[in-house]
Write a protein that holds these residues in place. Structure first.
Motif, PDB file in Angstrom:
ATOM      1  N   LYS A  38     -19.104  -5.338  11.391  1.00 62.03           N
ATOM      2  CA  LYS A  38     -18.115  -5.552  10.325  1.00 62.03           C
ATOM      3  C   LYS A  38     -17.937  -4.299   9.473  1.00 62.03           C
ATOM      4  N   SER A  39     -17.956  -3.135  10.146  1.00 64.41           N
ATOM      5  CA  SER A  39     -17.811  -1.866   9.432  1.00 64.41           C
ATOM      6  C   SER A  39     -16.486  -1.173   9.711  1.00 64.41           C
ATOM      7  N   LEU A  40     -15.583  -1.817  10.421  1.00 64.35           N
ATOM      8  CA  LEU A  40     -14.306  -1.182  10.727  1.00 64.35           C
ATOM      9  C   LEU A  40     -13.436  -1.082   9.484  1.00 64.35           C
ATOM     10  N   PRO A  41     -12.729   0.040   9.300  1.00 67.99           N
ATOM     11  CA  PRO A  41     -11.725   0.100   8.231  1.00 67.99           C
ATOM     12  C   PRO A  41     -10.553  -0.805   8.576  1.00 67.99           C
ATOM     13  N   ARG A  42      -9.909  -1.312   7.561  1.00 70.60           N
ATOM     14  CA  ARG A  42      -8.754  -2.172   7.805  1.00 70.60           C
ATOM     15  C   ARG A  42      -7.646  -1.351   8.470  1.00 70.60           C
ATOM     16  N   GLY A  43      -6.996  -1.953   9.468  1.00 70.26           N
ATOM     17  CA  GLY A  43      -5.950  -1.245  10.197  1.00 70.26           C
ATOM     18  C   GLY A  43      -6.455  -0.507  11.417  1.00 70.26           C
ATOM     19  N   ALA A  44      -7.760  -0.642  11.739  1.00 69.81           N
ATOM     20  CA  ALA A  44      -8.336   0.085  12.872  1.00 69.81           C
ATOM     21  C   ALA A  44      -8.066  -0.632  14.187  1.00 69.81           C
ATOM     22  N   CYS A  45      -7.951   0.151  15.250  1.00 71.43           N
ATOM     23  CA  CYS A  45      -7.927  -0.345  16.618  1.00 71.43           C
ATOM     24  C   CYS A  45      -8.509   0.765  17.482  1.00 71.43           C
ATOM     25  N   TYR A  46      -8.696   0.474  18.770  1.00 69.55           N
ATOM     26  CA  TYR A  46      -9.260   1.484  19.672  1.00 69.55           C
ATOM     27  C   TYR A  46      -8.303   1.739  20.812  1.00 69.55           C
ATOM     28  N   ASN A  47      -7.983   3.019  21.037  1.00 73.38           N
ATOM     29  CA  ASN A  47      -7.114   3.437  22.127  1.00 73.38           C
ATOM     30  C   ASN A  47      -7.989   3.904  23.280  1.00 73.38           C
ATOM     31  N   GLY A  48      -8.068   3.066  24.319  1.00 78.49           N
ATOM     32  CA  GLY A  48      -8.948   3.369  25.430  1.00 78.49           C
ATOM     33  C   GLY A  48      -8.545   4.601  26.205  1.00 78.49           C
ATOM     34  N   LEU A  49      -7.234   4.835  26.356  1.00 81.40           N
ATOM     35  CA  LEU A  49      -6.788   6.003  27.103  1.00 81.40           C
ATOM     36  C   LEU A  49      -7.172   7.298  26.397  1.00 81.40           C
ATOM     37  N   ARG A  50      -7.155   7.297  25.083  1.00 83.32           N
ATOM     38  CA  ARG A  50      -7.451   8.501  24.316  1.00 83.32           C
ATOM     39  C   ARG A  50      -8.912   8.575  23.887  1.00 83.32           C
ATOM     40  N   GLY A  51      -9.629   7.465  24.016  1.00 80.81           N
ATOM     41  CA  GLY A  51     -11.023   7.467  23.595  1.00 80.81           C
ATOM     42  C   GLY A  51     -11.167   7.699  22.109  1.00 80.81           C
ATOM     43  N   ALA A  52     -10.385   6.986  21.301  1.00 76.63           N
ATOM     44  CA  ALA A  52     -10.383   7.234  19.859  1.00 76.63           C
ATOM     45  C   ALA A  52     -10.116   5.957  19.074  1.00 76.63           C
ATOM     46  N   MET A  53     -10.777   5.849  17.925  1.00 70.22           N
ATOM     47  CA  MET A  53     -10.394   4.857  16.942  1.00 70.22           C
ATOM     48  C   MET A  53      -9.150   5.372  16.230  1.00 70.22           C
ATOM     49  N   GLU A  54      -8.166   4.502  16.026  1.00 70.37           N
ATOM     50  CA  GLU A  54      -6.936   4.863  15.342  1.00 70.37           C
ATOM     51  C   GLU A  54      -6.740   3.898  14.184  1.00 70.37           C
ATOM     52  N   VAL A  55      -6.508   4.443  12.994  1.00 73.70           N
ATOM     53  CA  VAL A  55      -6.378   3.622  11.799  1.00 73.70           C
ATOM     54  C   VAL A  55      -4.969   3.797  11.247  1.00 73.70           C
ATOM     55  N   ASP A  56      -4.178   2.725  11.340  1.00 78.44           N
ATOM     56  CA  ASP A  56      -2.805   2.753  10.840  1.00 78.44           C
ATOM     57  C   ASP A  56      -2.765   2.365   9.371  1.00 78.44           C
ATOM     58  N   PRO A  57      -1.768   2.859   8.616  1.00 80.48           N
ATOM     59  CA  PRO A  57      -1.576   2.389   7.254  1.00 80.48           C
ATOM     60  C   PRO A  57      -1.333   0.888   7.255  1.00 80.48           C
ATOM     61  N   VAL A  58      -1.993   0.169   6.381  1.00 85.38           N
ATOM     62  CA  VAL A  58      -1.858  -1.283   6.314  1.00 85.38           C
ATOM     63  C   VAL A  58      -0.873  -1.653   5.217  1.00 85.38           C
ATOM     64  N   PRO A  59       0.105  -2.514   5.517  1.00 83.76           N
ATOM     65  CA  PRO A  59       1.070  -2.909   4.487  1.00 83.76           C
ATOM     66  C   PRO A  59       0.392  -3.600   3.312  1.00 83.76           C
ATOM     67  N   ASN A  60       1.081  -3.614   2.189  1.00 84.21           N
ATOM     68  CA  ASN A  60       0.582  -4.291   0.997  1.00 84.21           C
ATOM     69  C   ASN A  60       0.223  -5.727   1.333  1.00 84.21           C
ATOM     70  N   GLY A  61      -0.991  -6.133   1.010  1.00 81.91           N
ATOM     71  CA  GLY A  61      -1.463  -7.453   1.396  1.00 81.91           C
ATOM     72  C   GLY A  61      -0.661  -8.604   0.830  1.00 81.91           C
ATOM     73  N   ARG A  62      -0.009  -8.391  -0.297  1.00 76.13           N
ATOM     74  CA  ARG A  62       0.680  -9.506  -0.936  1.00 76.13           C
ATOM     75  C   ARG A  62       1.889  -9.970  -0.139  1.00 76.13           C
TER      76      ARG A  62
END
Length: 239
Positions: A38-62
């Motif tokens: 449970k240590s992932l930043p919000r907006g994180a995913c993993y791109n298997g082809l690139r071998g990298a965690m990618e963190v997108d900007p997360v929209p306003n939660g409201r």
């Protein structure tokens, strides 16, 4: 767990920004340690082809989170109203053979084979019949293409996307797109293959209402309207 995560991150620190996203090369095993801890930043995913965690900007939660809940409630209401065997999930990770890790806002399992596979609690879990994304990449269409490509590699048959197009954070305007898998990616369709009778306009009308309670009521009404066709579609599927 925390020590193993810190050591893994320290070995793979080639951090950079790309198309508005944070790109952090690391092995998928490191990502999975962070995910399970449970240590992932919000907006994180993993791109298997690139071998990298990618963190997108997360929209306003409201405006993002209540609308994601609305679609989740729509699918749950559809399950109840139709009587069909189905399972509705939220942000549980999708895990595939290409090492991709994706965390959609909602996901639906309805095909008998996938429902049976859910009972084993094994990894990787089966891939959903449908995933839903609510305005995940508002800053970059390139990032949206990356996400859809990952869903294609994972083998997701259908994706619903609602994208903010204007308005305010309290009352955003948006456009819905229904995408089904084809040989070379995804193509837009006018009605859902998984939920017969649902059109992009149905999602747009549902999600434009600024009133959280009103959207919840509308989702129940929409589920009741769609339930007969949904029951016929999946009742005919062999078990």
């Amino acid at each position: 767990m925390a020590g193993r995560i810190a050591a893994c991150l320290g070995e793979h620190s080639d951090l950079r920004l790309e198309h508005g996203a944070l790109i952090f090369p690391m092995p998928v095993e490191c990502y999975d340690q962070m995910m399970d801890g449970k240590s992932l930043p919000r907006g994180a995913c993993y791109n298997g082809l690139r071998g990298a965690m990618e963190v997108d900007p997360v929209p306003n939660g409201r405006y993002h989170d209540p609308r994601a809940t609305t679609v989740f409630n729509l699918l749950q209401g559809l399950r109840r109203a139709s009587g069909a065997r189905a399972y509705v999930g939220a942000t549980a990770p999708l895990e595939g053979t290409a090492s991709d890790r994706r965390h959609p806002d909602a996901q639906l399992f309805v095909s008998p084979a996938k429902l049976a596979a859910l009972r084993t609690a094994s990894r990787p879990a089966p891939i959903p019949d449908l995933v839903v994304e609510i305005d995940t990449t508002p800053l970059s269409r390139e990032r949206e293409r990356v996400r859809l490509a990952a869903y294609g590699r994972l083998g997701v048959p259908e994706v619903w996307v609602w994208r903010r197009t204007g308005g305010t954070e309290a009352e955003p305007k948006g456009r819905a797109t229904l995408l089904v898998a084809v040989a070379d990616g995804y193509e837009s369709v006018e009605t859902s293959m998984i939920v017969p009778g649902l059109a992009p306009l149905d999602l747009e009308e549902l999600l434009r209402d600024p009133d959280d309670l009103a959207r919840d009521e509308q989702s129940e009404l929409l589920a009741q309207r769609l339930a007969p066709a949904f029951a016929r579609r999946w009742a005919a599927t062999p078990t």
